[in-house]
Motif scaffolding. Sequence first.
Motif, PDB file in Angstrom:
ATOM      1  N   ARG A  31      -1.316   2.558 -11.182  1.00  0.00           N
ATOM      2  CA  ARG A  31      -0.583   2.624  -9.911  1.00  0.00           C
ATOM      3  C   ARG A  31       0.790   3.265 -10.083  1.00  0.00           C
ATOM      4  O   ARG A  31       1.278   3.939  -9.178  1.00  0.00           O
ATOM      5  CB  ARG A  31      -0.404   1.213  -9.331  1.00  0.00           C
ATOM      6  N   LYS A  44       2.257  -3.572  -4.114  1.00  0.00           N
ATOM      7  CA  LYS A  44       1.813  -4.896  -3.719  1.00  0.00           C
ATOM      8  C   LYS A  44       3.027  -5.804  -3.541  1.00  0.00           C
ATOM      9  O   LYS A  44       4.077  -5.565  -4.162  1.00  0.00           O
ATOM     10  CB  LYS A  44       0.909  -5.490  -4.801  1.00  0.00           C
ATOM     11  N   GLY A  66       0.796  -1.216   0.000  1.00  0.00           N
ATOM     12  CA  GLY A  66       0.000   0.000   0.000  1.00  0.00           C
ATOM     13  C   GLY A  66       0.828   1.264   0.000  1.00  0.00           C
ATOM     14  O   GLY A  66       0.294   2.358  -0.208  1.00  0.00           O
ATOM     15  N   ASN A  95       2.890   3.758  -6.641  1.00  0.00           N
ATOM     16  CA  ASN A  95       1.914   3.883  -5.563  1.00  0.00           C
ATOM     17  C   ASN A  95       1.152   2.577  -5.391  1.00  0.00           C
ATOM     18  O   ASN A  95       1.167   1.716  -6.272  1.00  0.00           O
ATOM     19  CB  ASN A  95       0.939   5.019  -5.867  1.00  0.00           C
ATOM     20  N   SER A  96       0.474   2.452  -4.264  1.00  0.00           N
ATOM     21  CA  SER A  96      -0.340   1.259  -3.984  1.00  0.00           C
ATOM     22  C   SER A  96       0.456  -0.014  -4.249  1.00  0.00           C
ATOM     23  O   SER A  96      -0.030  -0.941  -4.916  1.00  0.00           O
ATOM     24  CB  SER A  96      -1.615   1.281  -4.841  1.00  0.00           C
TER      25      SER A  96
END
Length: 120
Positions: free
Chosen positions: A66, A86, A15, A83-84
């Motif tokens: 992302r 995983k 995240g 970003n974001s």
Amino acid sequence: QVQLVESGGGLVQAGGSLRLSCAASGSIFSINAMGWYRQAPGKQREWVATITSGGSTNYADSVKGRFTISRDNAKNTVYLQMNSLKPEDTAVYICNAEVIATSRALFVSWGQGTQVTVSS
């Protein structure tokens, strides 16, 4: 001789965000497309994103929405805002550039890579 040096990798929680940089130096006349690839342990190198000299961008489906690729032509530098993140984004991230040298020779140069680790 042209060198690409990446920076900005590290360890981040799922995240979270990271921003990678890749600076080109050496006998550079101009740079066409610049891009990012990644390679996870035991897997083949995977294309991530590309940006042309005019600023047009393309992304792998796995990172679309992302990641954002950008460049500063005055600094011969390409960036990857991630970003974001995983856990499956964990890999060595490698930049490349299609370079026209001062000799007018055209070639593709690769960096050494920077490690990105995303913990769950």
